[in-house]
Design a protein around this motif. Structure first.
Motif, PDB file in Angstrom:
ATOM      1  N   ASP A  14       0.734   3.711  15.377  1.00  0.00           N
ATOM      2  CA  ASP A  14       0.011   5.132  14.642  1.00  0.00           C
ATOM      3  C   ASP A  14      -0.387   4.947  13.337  1.00  0.00           C
ATOM      4  OD1 ASP A  14       0.987   6.815  17.288  1.00  0.00           O
ATOM      5  OD2 ASP A  14       2.966   6.789  16.022  1.00  0.00           O
ATOM      6  N   SER A  15      -0.429   3.865  12.919  1.00  0.00           N
ATOM      7  CA  SER A  15      -1.216   3.567  11.594  1.00  0.00           C
ATOM      8  C   SER A  15      -2.628   3.979  11.721  1.00  0.00           C
ATOM      9  CB  SER A  15      -0.745   1.993  11.279  1.00  0.00           C
ATOM     10  OG  SER A  15       0.379   1.787  11.201  1.00  0.00           O
ATOM     11  N   ILE A  16      -3.079   4.182  10.604  1.00  0.00           N
ATOM     12  CA  ILE A  16      -4.466   4.433  10.318  1.00  0.00           C
ATOM     13  C   ILE A  16      -5.232   3.211  10.080  1.00  0.00           C
ATOM     14  CG2 ILE A  16      -6.194   5.654   8.984  1.00  0.00           C
ATOM     15  CD1 ILE A  16      -4.127   7.760   8.695  1.00  0.00           C
ATOM     16  N   LEU A  17      -6.398   3.015  10.938  1.00  0.00           N
ATOM     17  CA  LEU A  17      -7.011   1.685  10.603  1.00  0.00           C
ATOM     18  C   LEU A  17      -8.159   2.023   9.763  1.00  0.00           C
ATOM     19  CD1 LEU A  17      -7.220  -0.744  13.861  1.00  0.00           C
ATOM     20  CD2 LEU A  17      -5.689  -0.521  12.287  1.00  0.00           C
ATOM     21  N   THR A  18      -8.292   1.087   8.622  1.00  0.00           N
ATOM     22  CA  THR A  18      -9.551   1.119   7.810  1.00  0.00           C
ATOM     23  C   THR A  18     -10.282  -0.194   7.766  1.00  0.00           C
ATOM     24  OG1 THR A  18      -8.143   1.041   5.890  1.00  0.00           O
ATOM     25  CG2 THR A  18      -8.787   3.068   6.336  1.00  0.00           C
ATOM     26  N   PHE A  19     -11.527  -0.239   7.534  1.00  0.00           N
ATOM     27  CA  PHE A  19     -12.394  -1.438   7.646  1.00  0.00           C
ATOM     28  C   PHE A  19     -12.892  -1.631   6.232  1.00  0.00           C
ATOM     29  CE2 PHE A  19     -11.797   0.009  11.610  1.00  0.00           C
ATOM     30  CZ  PHE A  19     -11.592  -1.365  12.496  1.00  0.00           C
ATOM     31  N   ARG A  20     -12.610  -2.387   5.286  1.00  0.00           N
ATOM     32  CA  ARG A  20     -12.732  -2.504   4.052  1.00  0.00           C
ATOM     33  C   ARG A  20     -13.685  -3.829   3.723  1.00  0.00           C
ATOM     34  NH1 ARG A  20      -6.678  -0.976   1.880  1.00  0.00           N
ATOM     35  NH2 ARG A  20      -6.454   0.856   3.204  1.00  0.00           N
ATOM     36  N   GLU A  21     -14.422  -3.649   2.699  1.00  0.00           N
ATOM     37  CA  GLU A  21     -15.203  -4.816   2.070  1.00  0.00           C
ATOM     38  C   GLU A  21     -14.339  -6.002   1.696  1.00  0.00           C
ATOM     39  OE1 GLU A  21     -18.754  -4.539  -0.602  1.00  0.00           O
ATOM     40  OE2 GLU A  21     -18.754  -2.342  -0.123  1.00  0.00           O
ATOM     41  N   ASN A  26      -9.153  -9.536  -2.243  1.00  0.00           N
ATOM     42  CA  ASN A  26      -8.344  -9.572  -0.688  1.00  0.00           C
ATOM     43  C   ASN A  26      -8.945 -10.764   0.153  1.00  0.00           C
ATOM     44  OD1 ASN A  26     -10.931  -8.748   0.099  1.00  0.00           O
ATOM     45  ND2 ASN A  26     -10.164  -6.951   1.139  1.00  0.00           N
ATOM     46  N   TRP A  27      -9.960 -11.588  -0.391  1.00  0.00           N
ATOM     47  CA  TRP A  27     -10.567 -12.780   0.310  1.00  0.00           C
ATOM     48  C   TRP A  27      -9.416 -13.780   0.765  1.00  0.00           C
ATOM     49  CZ3 TRP A  27     -10.864 -17.797  -0.547  1.00  0.00           C
ATOM     50  CH2 TRP A  27     -10.662 -18.269  -1.800  1.00  0.00           C
ATOM     51  N   ARG A  28      -8.517 -14.084  -0.187  1.00  0.00           N
ATOM     52  CA  ARG A  28      -7.678 -15.156   0.146  1.00  0.00           C
ATOM     53  C   ARG A  28      -6.598 -14.662   1.180  1.00  0.00           C
ATOM     54  NH1 ARG A  28      -8.317 -15.822  -5.415  1.00  0.00           N
ATOM     55  NH2 ARG A  28      -8.923 -17.629  -6.038  1.00  0.00           N
ATOM     56  N   ALA A  29      -6.274 -13.170   1.051  1.00  0.00           N
ATOM     57  CA  ALA A  29      -5.314 -12.768   2.251  1.00  0.00           C
ATOM     58  C   ALA A  29      -6.129 -12.917   3.552  1.00  0.00           C
ATOM     59  CB  ALA A  29      -4.869 -11.328   1.855  1.00  0.00           C
ATOM     60  N   VAL A  61     -19.330  -8.105   7.590  1.00  0.00           N
ATOM     61  CA  VAL A  61     -17.782  -8.540   7.472  1.00  0.00           C
ATOM     62  C   VAL A  61     -16.904  -7.765   6.760  1.00  0.00           C
ATOM     63  CG1 VAL A  61     -17.907 -10.324   5.609  1.00  0.00           C
ATOM     64  CG2 VAL A  61     -16.184 -10.484   7.467  1.00  0.00           C
ATOM     65  N   ARG A  62     -15.691  -7.387   7.362  1.00  0.00           N
ATOM     66  CA  ARG A  62     -14.893  -6.304   7.069  1.00  0.00           C
ATOM     67  C   ARG A  62     -13.324  -6.841   7.099  1.00  0.00           C
ATOM     68  NH1 ARG A  62     -18.950  -4.761   4.886  1.00  0.00           N
ATOM     69  NH2 ARG A  62     -19.499  -2.806   4.535  1.00  0.00           N
ATOM     70  N   ALA A  63     -12.460  -6.592   6.220  1.00  0.00           N
ATOM     71  CA  ALA A  63     -11.180  -6.584   6.458  1.00  0.00           C
ATOM     72  C   ALA A  63     -10.577  -5.405   7.122  1.00  0.00           C
ATOM     73  CB  ALA A  63     -10.434  -6.793   5.274  1.00  0.00           C
ATOM     74  N   ILE A  64      -9.651  -5.371   8.272  1.00  0.00           N
ATOM     75  CA  ILE A  64      -9.151  -4.543   8.622  1.00  0.00           C
ATOM     76  C   ILE A  64      -7.773  -4.357   8.184  1.00  0.00           C
ATOM     77  CG2 ILE A  64      -8.493  -3.713  11.018  1.00  0.00           C
ATOM     78  CD1 ILE A  64     -10.314  -5.798  12.254  1.00  0.00           C
ATOM     79  N   TYR A  65      -7.323  -3.109   7.971  1.00  0.00           N
ATOM     80  CA  TYR A  65      -6.479  -2.656   7.364  1.00  0.00           C
ATOM     81  C   TYR A  65      -5.519  -1.440   8.406  1.00  0.00           C
ATOM     82  CZ  TYR A  65      -6.991  -4.938   2.940  1.00  0.00           C
ATOM     83  OH  TYR A  65      -6.917  -5.910   1.886  1.00  0.00           O
ATOM     84  N   ALA A  66      -4.091  -1.790   8.756  1.00  0.00           N
ATOM     85  CA  ALA A  66      -3.320  -0.794   9.254  1.00  0.00           C
ATOM     86  C   ALA A  66      -2.375  -0.109   8.219  1.00  0.00           C
ATOM     87  CB  ALA A  66      -2.546  -1.408  10.199  1.00  0.00           C
ATOM     88  N   ASP A  67      -2.798   1.135   7.782  1.00  0.00           N
ATOM     89  CA  ASP A  67      -2.301   1.838   6.654  1.00  0.00           C
ATOM     90  C   ASP A  67      -2.787   0.969   5.365  1.00  0.00           C
ATOM     91  OD1 ASP A  67      -1.342   3.991   8.203  1.00  0.00           O
ATOM     92  OD2 ASP A  67       0.468   3.067   8.419  1.00  0.00           O
ATOM     93  N   GLU A  68      -1.739   0.327   4.755  1.00  0.00           N
ATOM     94  CA  GLU A  68      -2.044  -0.609   3.654  1.00  0.00           C
ATOM     95  C   GLU A  68      -1.744  -1.859   3.828  1.00  0.00           C
ATOM     96  OE1 GLU A  68      -3.878   0.334   1.020  1.00  0.00           O
ATOM     97  OE2 GLU A  68      -4.299   2.409   2.174  1.00  0.00           O
ATOM     98  N   THR A  69      -1.495  -2.511   5.112  1.00  0.00           N
ATOM     99  CA  THR A  69      -1.428  -3.754   5.489  1.00  0.00           C
ATOM    100  C   THR A  69      -2.686  -4.300   6.189  1.00  0.00           C
ATOM    101  OG1 THR A  69       0.946  -3.111   5.674  1.00  0.00           O
ATOM    102  CG2 THR A  69       0.265  -5.165   6.818  1.00  0.00           C
ATOM    103  N   LEU A  70      -2.939  -5.719   5.550  1.00  0.00           N
ATOM    104  CA  LEU A  70      -3.937  -6.358   6.013  1.00  0.00           C
ATOM    105  C   LEU A  70      -3.644  -6.893   7.355  1.00  0.00           C
ATOM    106  CD1 LEU A  70      -6.733  -7.753   5.796  1.00  0.00           C
ATOM    107  CD2 LEU A  70      -5.826  -9.462   4.393  1.00  0.00           C
ATOM    108  N   VAL A  71      -4.418  -6.583   8.296  1.00  0.00           N
ATOM    109  CA  VAL A  71      -4.092  -6.890  10.009  1.00  0.00           C
ATOM    110  C   VAL A  71      -5.054  -7.872  10.717  1.00  0.00           C
ATOM    111  CG1 VAL A  71      -2.360  -5.180  10.372  1.00  0.00           C
ATOM    112  CG2 VAL A  71      -4.815  -4.725  10.821  1.00  0.00           C
TER     113      VAL A  71
END
Length: 175
Positions: A14-21, A26-29, A61-71
């Protein structure tokens, strides 16, 4: 309920997915994310992908987050904005697979293309064949159960070209 070390809820279906720069924060993560062991032969490392994206003017390119967790990470190529969009790299970290994030990530890519260029005709992706692939390097060998072919097929992608010189098959979905 399981908690992560930062004291926030672990990501779930049920986490909300967001696609962030991807930024200097966050590049190392993103670079440290990794698929499950058997999936490694399906795609280049995120470090390599980030390097390619930095030097390629047609990469998005985007990082995908589930709520505030990088996934995960999504990287698309835009070769001709009216014709060809391509999922260049797409991965969900092994710890966060089987929560629906892969399907939702592809759905986001399709919606993003439709919103930003409604004239686009197709979204393509390369996949390891459904029977997997053998390689002299154990790290590049992919078992059938680790191929993303059936995942993309379930989402409506269809095979549009025979295997290339690396044994990868091009799949596409009409937009």
């Amino acid at each position: 309920m399981m908690r992560e070390s930062s004291n926030r809820a672990a990501p779930n279906r049920d986490s909300i997915l967001t696609f962030r720069e991807i930024t200097e924060d966050n590049w190392r993560a993103v670079a440290n994310l990794s698929p499950k062991d058997g999936q490694v032969g399906n795609l280049a490392s995120n470090v390599w992908s980030l390097c390619e994206a930095h030097y390629s003017e047609d990469a998005w390119v985007r990082a995908i987050y589930a709520d505030e967790t990088l996934v995960g990470m999504l990287m698309m190529a835009i070769w001709d904005p009216d014709e060809a969009y391509y999922i260049w790299r797409f991965m969900i970290d092994g710890r966060y697979q089987n929560l629906g994030y892969g399907r939702r990530g592809v759905e986001f890519a399709i919606a993003h293309i439709r919103q930003h260029n409604p004239r686009a005709k197709q979204l393509g992706v390369m996949s390891t064949p459904p029977e997997g692939k053998e390689s002299e390097s154990p790290i590049k060998t992919v078992k059938p159960e680790d191929s993303p072919y059936k995942f993309y097929q379930k989402l409506g992608f269809k095979e549009v070209a025979p295997a290339d010189e690396d044994g990868e098959i091009k799949l596409a979905i009409d937009l």
